[in-house]
Design a protein around this motif. Structure first.
Motif, PDB file in Angstrom:
ATOM      1  N   UNK A 145       0.834  -1.196   0.000  1.00 27.93           N
ATOM      2  CA  UNK A 145       0.000   0.000   0.000  1.00 27.93           C
ATOM      3  C   UNK A 145       0.869   1.246   0.000  1.00 27.93           C
ATOM      4  N   UNK A 146       0.541   2.181  -0.856  1.00 21.94           N
ATOM      5  CA  UNK A 146       1.281   3.432  -0.882  1.00 21.94           C
ATOM      6  C   UNK A 146       2.603   3.319  -1.616  1.00 21.94           C
ATOM      7  N   UNK A 147       3.549   4.157  -1.207  1.00 26.43           N
ATOM      8  CA  UNK A 147       4.857   4.223  -1.851  1.00 26.43           C
ATOM      9  C   UNK A 147       5.954   4.121  -0.798  1.00 26.43           C
ATOM     10  N   UNK A 148       7.151   3.740  -1.260  1.00 23.58           N
ATOM     11  CA  UNK A 148       8.315   3.660  -0.375  1.00 23.58           C
ATOM     12  C   UNK A 148       9.423   4.560  -0.908  1.00 23.58           C
ATOM     13  N   UNK A 149      10.127   5.180   0.019  1.00 21.15           N
ATOM     14  CA  UNK A 149      11.250   6.041  -0.347  1.00 21.15           C
ATOM     15  C   UNK A 149      12.374   5.851   0.653  1.00 21.15           C
ATOM     16  N   UNK A 193      23.438  -0.713   5.993  1.00 19.23           N
ATOM     17  CA  UNK A 193      22.009  -0.926   6.167  1.00 19.23           C
ATOM     18  C   UNK A 193      21.182   0.093   5.412  1.00 19.23           C
ATOM     19  N   UNK A 194      19.859  -0.020   5.538  1.00 21.87           N
ATOM     20  CA  UNK A 194      18.933   0.860   4.827  1.00 21.87           C
ATOM     21  C   UNK A 194      17.769   1.256   5.727  1.00 21.87           C
ATOM     22  N   UNK A 195      17.211   2.428   5.446  1.00 23.14           N
ATOM     23  CA  UNK A 195      15.971   2.871   6.076  1.00 23.14           C
ATOM     24  C   UNK A 195      15.026   3.311   4.968  1.00 23.14           C
ATOM     25  N   UNK A 196      13.832   2.726   4.932  1.00 17.27           N
ATOM     26  CA  UNK A 196      12.812   3.125   3.958  1.00 17.27           C
ATOM     27  C   UNK A 196      11.541   3.548   4.683  1.00 17.27           C
ATOM     28  N   UNK A 197      10.918   4.594   4.155  1.00 16.01           N
ATOM     29  CA  UNK A 197       9.677   5.118   4.718  1.00 16.01           C
ATOM     30  C   UNK A 197       8.515   4.733   3.816  1.00 16.01           C
ATOM     31  N   UNK A 198       7.404   4.301   4.426  1.00 11.86           N
ATOM     32  CA  UNK A 198       6.181   3.985   3.694  1.00 11.86           C
ATOM     33  C   UNK A 198       5.231   5.177   3.767  1.00 11.86           C
ATOM     34  N   UNK A 199       4.837   5.682   2.603  1.00  8.17           N
ATOM     35  CA  UNK A 199       3.884   6.783   2.523  1.00  8.17           C
ATOM     36  C   UNK A 199       2.558   6.236   2.022  1.00  8.17           C
ATOM     37  N   UNK A 200       1.472   6.502   2.749  1.00  7.34           N
ATOM     38  CA  UNK A 200       0.133   6.110   2.319  1.00  7.34           C
ATOM     39  C   UNK A 200      -0.699   7.378   2.168  1.00  7.34           C
ATOM     40  N   UNK A 201      -1.201   7.602   0.960  1.00 11.43           N
ATOM     41  CA  UNK A 201      -1.920   8.844   0.638  1.00 11.43           C
ATOM     42  C   UNK A 201      -1.070  10.068   0.965  1.00 11.43           C
ATOM     43  N   UNK A 202       0.232   9.919   0.732  1.00 13.55           N
ATOM     44  CA  UNK A 202       1.149  11.024   0.947  1.00 13.55           C
ATOM     45  C   UNK A 202       1.569  11.233   2.384  1.00 13.55           C
ATOM     46  N   UNK A 224       5.229   1.571  12.760  1.00 13.82           N
ATOM     47  CA  UNK A 224       4.173   2.078  11.875  1.00 13.82           C
ATOM     48  C   UNK A 224       3.044   2.665  12.706  1.00 13.82           C
ATOM     49  N   UNK A 225       2.270   3.549  12.077  1.00 15.04           N
ATOM     50  CA  UNK A 225       1.192   4.192  12.815  1.00 15.04           C
ATOM     51  C   UNK A 225      -0.076   3.352  12.812  1.00 15.04           C
ATOM     52  N   UNK A 226      -0.140   2.341  11.905  1.00 15.19           N
ATOM     53  CA  UNK A 226      -1.312   1.468  11.882  1.00 15.19           C
ATOM     54  C   UNK A 226      -0.963   0.147  11.213  1.00 15.19           C
ATOM     55  N   UNK A 227      -1.896  -0.795  11.247  1.00 14.16           N
ATOM     56  CA  UNK A 227      -1.660  -2.136  10.729  1.00 14.16           C
ATOM     57  C   UNK A 227      -1.536  -2.141   9.204  1.00 14.16           C
ATOM     58  N   UNK A 228      -2.187  -1.202   8.517  1.00 18.53           N
ATOM     59  CA  UNK A 228      -2.099  -1.140   7.063  1.00 18.53           C
ATOM     60  C   UNK A 228      -0.656  -0.909   6.624  1.00 18.53           C
ATOM     61  N   UNK A 229       0.008   0.029   7.273  1.00 15.91           N
ATOM     62  CA  UNK A 229       1.403   0.300   6.937  1.00 15.91           C
ATOM     63  C   UNK A 229       2.296  -0.864   7.342  1.00 15.91           C
ATOM     64  N   UNK A 230       2.015  -1.484   8.482  1.00 17.19           N
ATOM     65  CA  UNK A 230       2.803  -2.634   8.924  1.00 17.19           C
ATOM     66  C   UNK A 230       2.759  -3.747   7.879  1.00 17.19           C
TER      67      UNK A 230
END
Length: 395
Positions: A145-149, A193-202, A224-230
């Motif tokens: 869900x969403x995008x990763x950066x 190592x790496x760190x990636x952020x998940x963006x959902x609806x920006x 994560x702030x919710x289960x969808x992002x997890x």
């Protein structure tokens, strides 16, 4: 032999001790001593003209019972081989505990290599983690869900906000600021190592810190702030299935992964004792926590003897008393007491790692404490709930 705080011109000697005792890369050692090291927070022992041992007291803020505590995080406990077996560390640890007390700190944390080395100093395990080990194809079902950066230095604020939201319901967690995440980004770059952020609806909704080694996807942390992002992050992990076949993740004790998998039987979820803690100033710590007494009556009290072999300020009789629904500790003039706890027992109870019922059941005098009514009184006075203690700091 001289035991004291490190001097500025002794940094290279401390660095040499670290390099001998720990198997860190040259790049990581340089990062640690550049970004994390402060000579004012290191206890050293000097024999003749050289340093032979060190204990690093790295400074962190943690939230216990919703209250902020500045604490020394004990790391880098190390001694050169020619000085081992001489009992130096006993004196070093004693000096470290006194230094924490001098700084007005009431609790300390410590990540042990061997728990047995520190229990005698009053430290006890107060944090657990779960080591999750799963086949990467078990993560296939989750939805991306969403995008990763990939996170850069300009994303430190977003990482901080995700972390703060994710750990809000835990107890004993470390407070992290933007500077922490700036250092973490650099640490991952240094350590491969790496760190990636998940963006959902920006909206920045979760992040993952990981590395890949020998075909294993190693997750240092997911927040994560919710289960969808997890779930989205789990799918992000799965998308590395051509590189990796196994996933290993250290996570909080209430991590939902084992519940979410269709076939958890083929995975392992191992509870790992993770972090020790120790109350440095019993009276100050309890009073600063402001524990709510939900069951006891006003002015109800118990006389408690704390046994602390290393800190005399704790090694005495105190009065636990309910004052208008808040637990307070007062000094007692009496030498008599109703129950005796060593400092490690007290630490488990008052960090909310163990409930009072769990702690009492481990005592040989449990039945007499129950039969004489002291158990009921303790449960009224110490009526705060056991909580999920969580921390994921390494230095």
């Amino acid at each position: 032999m001289e035991i004291r705080l490190c001097k500025k011109d002794e940094i290279n000697q401390v660095k040499d001790i670290w390099k001998y005792c720990f198997e860190d890369s040259e790049a990581y050692v340089n990062f640690y001593f550049d970004k994390k090291f402060n000579h004012n927070n290191v206890v050293v022992s000097k024999d003749g003209d050289r340093l032979i041992s060190s204990i690093h007291l790295n400074q962190h803020d943690i939230l216990m019972n919703g209250k902020k505590f500045n604490t020394s995080y004990v790391v880098g406990v190390s001694t050169l081989p020619e000085a081992r077996g001489r009992g130096i560390m006993n004196d070093m640890m004693m000096e470290s505990l006194k230094e924490m007390l001098k700084r007005g700190q009431s609790i300390s944390i410590l990540m042990p290599i061997d728990f047995r080395l520190y229990t005698k100093f009053g430290f006890s395990n107060c944090y657990d983690m779960i080591l999750n080990s799963v086949n990467i194809f078990d993560l296939k079902k989750f939805k991306y869900t969403g995008d990763f950066k990939k996170a850069t230095r300009k994303d430190a604020s977003e990482l901080k906000n995700i972390y703060s939201s994710a750990v809000y319901d835990y107890n004993g967690f470390a407070l992290r600021d933007e500077a922490y995440f700036l250092d973490l980004i650099e640490e991952m770059d240094v350590d491969g190592g790496n760190i990636y952020i998940n963006y959902i609806n920006g909206i920045p909704s979760g992040y993952i810190v990981y590395s890949i080694s020998g075909g294993v996807f190693i997750i240092r942390e997911i927040y994560s702030i919710d289960i969808t992002s997890y779930k989205s992050i789990l799918k992000f992990v799965f998308n590395h299935n051509t590189q990796c076949k196994r996933v290993e993740m250290m996570s909080s004790i209430d991590d939902p992964l084992r519940i979410l998998l269709d076939n958890p039987k083929d995975s392992t979820f191992e509870i790992k004792p993770f972090m020790m803690a120790r109350i440095i100033d019993f009276k100050k710590y309890i009073n600063d926590c402001e524990f709510i007494v939900r069951k006891g009556s006003d002015e109800e009290s118990i006389l408690i003897k704390i046994n602390d072999e290393y800190l005399t300020n704790n090694d005495k009789v105190f009065k636990l008393v309910n004052k208008s629904g808040i637990l307070f500790v007062e000094d007692s003039c009496s030498q008599e007491y109703e129950i005796e706890l060593d400092i490690s027992e007290a630490t488990k109870i008052f960090t909310k790692y163990s409930s009072i019922d769990e702690a009492l059941k481990l005592r040989e005098d449990y039945f007499s404490v129950r039969e004489n009514g002291l158990k009921d009184r303790l449960e009224r006075l110490l009526s705060f709930s056991k909580e999920v203690n969580h921390i994921n700091e390494y230095v």
